[in-house]
Design a protein around this motif. Sequence first.
Motif, mmCIF file in Angstrom:
data_model
loop_
_atom_site.group_PDB
_atom_site.id
_atom_site.type_symbol
_atom_site.label_atom_id
_atom_site.label_comp_id
_atom_site.label_asym_id
_atom_site.label_seq_id
_atom_site.Cartn_x
_atom_site.Cartn_y
_atom_site.Cartn_z
ATOM 1 N N VAL A 40 -8.884 -8.269 -1.606
ATOM 2 C CA VAL A 40 -9.046 -8.577 -3.023
ATOM 3 C C VAL A 40 -10.521 -8.558 -3.425
ATOM 4 O O VAL A 40 -10.848 -8.347 -4.601
ATOM 5 N N ASP A 41 -11.419 -8.742 -2.457
ATOM 6 C CA ASP A 41 -12.861 -8.716 -2.715
ATOM 7 C C ASP A 41 -13.465 -7.333 -2.494
ATOM 8 O O ASP A 41 -14.443 -6.965 -3.143
ATOM 9 N N ASP A 42 -12.914 -6.599 -1.539
ATOM 10 C CA ASP A 42 -13.421 -5.271 -1.190
ATOM 11 C C ASP A 42 -12.221 -4.396 -0.854
ATOM 12 O O ASP A 42 -11.586 -4.561 0.183
ATOM 13 N N MET A 43 -11.910 -3.451 -1.727
ATOM 14 C CA MET A 43 -10.691 -2.657 -1.568
ATOM 15 C C MET A 43 -10.896 -1.386 -0.745
ATOM 16 O O MET A 43 -10.070 -0.476 -0.793
ATOM 17 N N THR A 44 -11.961 -1.318 0.034
ATOM 18 C CA THR A 44 -12.217 -0.110 0.812
ATOM 19 C C THR A 44 -11.083 0.185 1.789
ATOM 20 O O THR A 44 -10.584 1.318 1.861
ATOM 21 N N VAL A 45 -10.666 -0.817 2.564
ATOM 22 C CA VAL A 45 -9.579 -0.604 3.526
ATOM 23 C C VAL A 45 -8.290 -0.185 2.816
ATOM 24 O O VAL A 45 -7.638 0.782 3.232
ATOM 25 N N PRO A 46 -7.879 -0.857 1.729
ATOM 26 C CA PRO A 46 -6.669 -0.404 1.030
ATOM 27 C C PRO A 46 -6.757 1.022 0.488
ATOM 28 O O PRO A 46 -5.789 1.784 0.597
ATOM 29 N N THR A 47 -7.898 1.397 -0.094
ATOM 30 C CA THR A 47 -7.974 2.748 -0.661
ATOM 31 C C THR A 47 -7.947 3.815 0.422
ATOM 32 O O THR A 47 -7.329 4.872 0.248
ATOM 33 N N VAL A 48 -8.588 3.541 1.558
ATOM 34 C CA VAL A 48 -8.523 4.484 2.677
ATOM 35 C C VAL A 48 -7.084 4.606 3.173
ATOM 36 O O VAL A 48 -6.593 5.707 3.456
ATOM 37 N N ALA A 49 -6.391 3.471 3.261
ATOM 38 C CA ALA A 49 -5.002 3.483 3.731
ATOM 39 C C ALA A 49 -4.093 4.218 2.749
ATOM 40 O O ALA A 49 -3.217 4.994 3.156
ATOM 41 N N ILE A 50 -4.293 3.982 1.457
ATOM 42 C CA ILE A 50 -3.470 4.657 0.450
ATOM 43 C C ILE A 50 -3.665 6.169 0.544
ATOM 44 O O ILE A 50 -2.700 6.940 0.446
ATOM 45 N N ARG A 51 -4.898 6.603 0.733
ATOM 46 C CA ARG A 51 -5.144 8.042 0.905
ATOM 47 C C ARG A 51 -4.334 8.593 2.076
ATOM 48 O O ARG A 51 -3.708 9.654 1.970
ATOM 49 N N GLY A 52 -4.323 7.865 3.190
ATOM 50 C CA GLY A 52 -3.565 8.320 4.352
ATOM 51 C C GLY A 52 -2.078 8.401 4.070
ATOM 52 O O GLY A 52 -1.404 9.361 4.481
ATOM 53 N N TYR A 53 -1.552 7.412 3.353
ATOM 54 C CA TYR A 53 -0.129 7.430 3.017
ATOM 55 C C TYR A 53 0.195 8.546 2.027
ATOM 56 O O TYR A 53 1.253 9.187 2.120
ATOM 57 N N VAL A 54 -0.692 8.782 1.074
ATOM 58 C CA VAL A 54 -0.495 9.884 0.123
ATOM 59 C C VAL A 54 -0.397 11.212 0.871
ATOM 60 O O VAL A 54 0.476 12.052 0.592
ATOM 61 N N GLU A 55 -1.285 11.417 1.828
ATOM 62 C CA GLU A 55 -1.270 12.661 2.607
ATOM 63 C C GLU A 55 0.063 12.838 3.320
ATOM 64 O O GLU A 55 0.638 13.934 3.334
ATOM 65 N N LYS A 56 0.566 11.761 3.915
ATOM 66 C CA LYS A 56 1.837 11.850 4.637
ATOM 67 C C LYS A 56 2.999 12.139 3.684
ATOM 68 O O LYS A 56 3.889 12.939 3.994
ATOM 69 N N ILE A 57 2.996 11.475 2.533
ATOM 70 C CA ILE A 57 4.068 11.706 1.553
ATOM 71 C C ILE A 57 4.061 13.164 1.102
ATOM 72 O O ILE A 57 5.112 13.817 1.023
ATOM 73 N N LEU A 83 0.832 -1.206 0.000
ATOM 74 C CA LEU A 83 0.000 0.000 0.000
ATOM 75 C C LEU A 83 0.863 1.251 0.000
ATOM 76 O O LEU A 83 0.554 2.240 -0.684
ATOM 77 N N LYS A 84 1.951 1.221 0.746
ATOM 78 C CA LYS A 84 2.878 2.359 0.748
ATOM 79 C C LYS A 84 3.494 2.542 -0.637
ATOM 80 O O LYS A 84 3.654 3.673 -1.122
ATOM 81 N N ARG A 85 3.836 1.431 -1.273
ATOM 82 C CA ARG A 85 4.404 1.493 -2.624
ATOM 83 C C ARG A 85 3.407 2.100 -3.604
ATOM 84 O O ARG A 85 3.763 2.951 -4.438
ATOM 85 N N LEU A 86 2.145 1.683 -3.488
ATOM 86 C CA LEU A 86 1.112 2.204 -4.386
ATOM 87 C C LEU A 86 0.847 3.685 -4.123
ATOM 88 O O LEU A 86 0.565 4.449 -5.059
ATOM 89 N N ALA A 87 0.933 4.097 -2.868
ATOM 90 C CA ALA A 87 0.771 5.520 -2.551
ATOM 91 C C ALA A 87 1.891 6.334 -3.187
ATOM 92 O O ALA A 87 1.655 7.400 -3.779
ATOM 93 N N GLN A 88 3.115 5.836 -3.068
ATOM 94 C CA GLN A 88 4.251 6.546 -3.667
ATOM 95 C C GLN A 88 4.124 6.585 -5.189
ATOM 96 O O GLN A 88 4.430 7.608 -5.828
ATOM 97 N N LYS A 89 3.653 5.485 -5.791
ATOM 98 C CA LYS A 89 3.450 5.455 -7.242
ATOM 99 C C LYS A 89 2.410 6.488 -7.667
ATOM 100 O O LYS A 89 2.558 7.151 -8.701
ATOM 101 N N ALA A 90 1.346 6.608 -6.876
ATOM 102 C CA ALA A 90 0.306 7.587 -7.205
ATOM 103 C C ALA A 90 0.873 9.001 -7.202
ATOM 104 O O ALA A 90 0.556 9.823 -8.078
ATOM 105 N N VAL A 91 1.733 9.286 -6.223
ATOM 106 C CA VAL A 91 2.372 10.606 -6.161
ATOM 107 C C VAL A 91 3.315 10.790 -7.345
ATOM 108 O O VAL A 91 3.295 11.823 -8.031
ATOM 109 N N ASP A 92 4.139 9.779 -7.617
ATOM 110 C CA ASP A 92 5.121 9.881 -8.700
ATOM 111 C C ASP A 92 4.459 10.047 -10.066
ATOM 112 O O ASP A 92 4.978 10.751 -10.943
ATOM 113 N N LEU A 93 3.308 9.387 -10.253
ATOM 114 C CA LEU A 93 2.615 9.435 -11.544
ATOM 115 C C LEU A 93 1.677 10.636 -11.668
ATOM 116 O O LEU A 93 1.055 10.838 -12.714
ATOM 117 N N GLY A 94 1.553 11.402 -10.590
ATOM 118 C CA GLY A 94 0.706 12.589 -10.632
ATOM 119 C C GLY A 94 -0.780 12.304 -10.548
ATOM 120 O O GLY A 94 -1.596 13.121 -10.993
#
Length: 611
Positions: free
Chosen positions: A309-326, A243-254
């Motif tokens: 893998v069935d419900d990505m709500t927890v991952p997307t909420v977590a990614i948002r939090g990591y994006v904010e910190k980054i 999730l941290k990796r995906l957050a960083q990718k989201a930032v890097d890719l704009g």
Amino acid sequence: MSENNGSNRFPSPFNVPTPEGCEGWQDLYPYYYVFSDDRREFEDNRFWFQDAMHHPEPLYPFDTITCESWWVALGEMNTRVFIVPPALGIDHRVLNGYLYISALPVANPDDIPGRVAHFMERAGYYYRHWDELYAQWQAKAEEAINELKSVRVPDLPEMEPIETVTEGRGLTSAYDMIVAYNRAIENMHKMWHLHFEFLNLGYAAYLTFYGFCKQAFPGISDQTIAKLVSGIDVILFRPDEELKRLAQKAVDLGVADVFKQTVNPTQVVETMSASEAGGQWLQELEKSKDPWFYFSTGTGFYHLPRSWVDDMTVPTVAIRGYVEKIQEGKSIARPMEAVQQERDRLAREYEALLQTDEDKNAFREQLGLARTVFPYVENHNFYVEHWHHTVFWNKMREFGQVLVKHGFFNEVDDMFYLHRYEVQSALYDLIGAWGSGGEARGPKYWPSRIAKRKEIFANLKKWSPPPGLGEPPEVVTEPFTIMLWGITTESIQNWLKPAGNGEGAKLLTGFAGSPGTAQGPARVITSVEELALVEPGEILVCPITTPSWAPVFTRIQAVVTDIGGMMSHAAIVCREYGVPAVVGTGFGTKSFKTGQMLRVDGNAGTVQVVE
């Protein structure tokens, strides 16, 4: 729950009334899994406690396959394979839908010395060949998961394909259905056998080191001993790292702003799909999913809640939090280096206190073994309860889809209101009618019974189970009961106090699970659905955490749990993330309210309301 009125024992399982609207609950479970007059003398003379750590909710009939599997696997590894000197297995019973367990000791203390030699030979072989056998175990675990994935749940066609004739197969879709179901059920039992191949040996090595430290260093705290084996790199933390990796990718890719707009998984995917950069991010998401999103947001012991893998709500909420910190320039890395430095400093200081080279060598050897075996204590959890069980529950839903198609059920998840033996009978009813051209009984038999079971189950959920049954020991000494479940002599005495539910308490004590102090507003949650409500800087108060909650640990100041001991997942994860924690308070979720200011002392094991 009945009040104890100052008694020194909990109610007898035979005197606990059936909750209103739950009459006939026993029919949901196998005959051997409930308290019965046939075994009353044995059952009424034991202490049973509710396993709220692994099975906090009433057991869906089908979901008992997880606890029934570990009932057998744990017991046989202790009793028949490794011959653990003082302990046999853990017995199980269901009362009003809730699982109660009882640790079984070796009845005759004179038998223990004779068991030691067997244990040293058998466990010693595993300790000497740990790395080799553990690599072999990982291959076996992945093989079992792939075997389960390969199970094909057949349809029942109007006519068998012509190849059945031209290839002289001699077997049909009905046979394939029987084989598929049996293979899936056998696979669950196989995985739980593998689960306990190493687990109790891992705990035993830690307990041996723990005992050495207690004898060599009088006054050393349980938390300090736990810190000596912390700083571990285990795959259980890999999903969070993804999730941290995906957050960083989201930032890097704009494309990080997508998570500011929404954390709804469907909307995130749709928005990302609309741009080239978003498409690249989705490719990275797919790389992470298998296997790291096969991660239950619950314990994994139930078919609900669903996995990432069935419900990505927890991952997307977590990614948002990591994006904010980054974007704020804050680190999202786990403080591994700091934890390891503290661990190594403590090891040097305690070794220096020993007077002889013999004692120093023993300390180094036992510490080395504990650190070697300890990663398995956490890693098995990802392979079994998360990766494997996610595949298993979804495979069972494929059978549910077949039974919905043929009118046995109204909804796919109705199958979990049947025990696995009943599902097997329903499938046989189906193939019998399919093969003969007759009429199956299931469509007329099961819908009304499932509706009734749903009513019973809803009422069981409203019941408050007593934490214990029968007469507890004067002193709790069984180490797994203390270290994993957090059940101590003191906690039992608190349970036995009249109206002892902790409601309105201003100060609670528990295990000092992870060091440090924190003060902040409480966020009391009792279900995974409430995780999204957690705000930065709050103190998480919950019955127990699960490994998949790790992403929220970067947002909170401290953790307080009702359940768990020093070696519970909650305590281990908090130590690895550097989050103060007090675990096993008993009544945190009943004593505290969201918004109350709390002071958590993870060094002393206390939680106090700040007026």
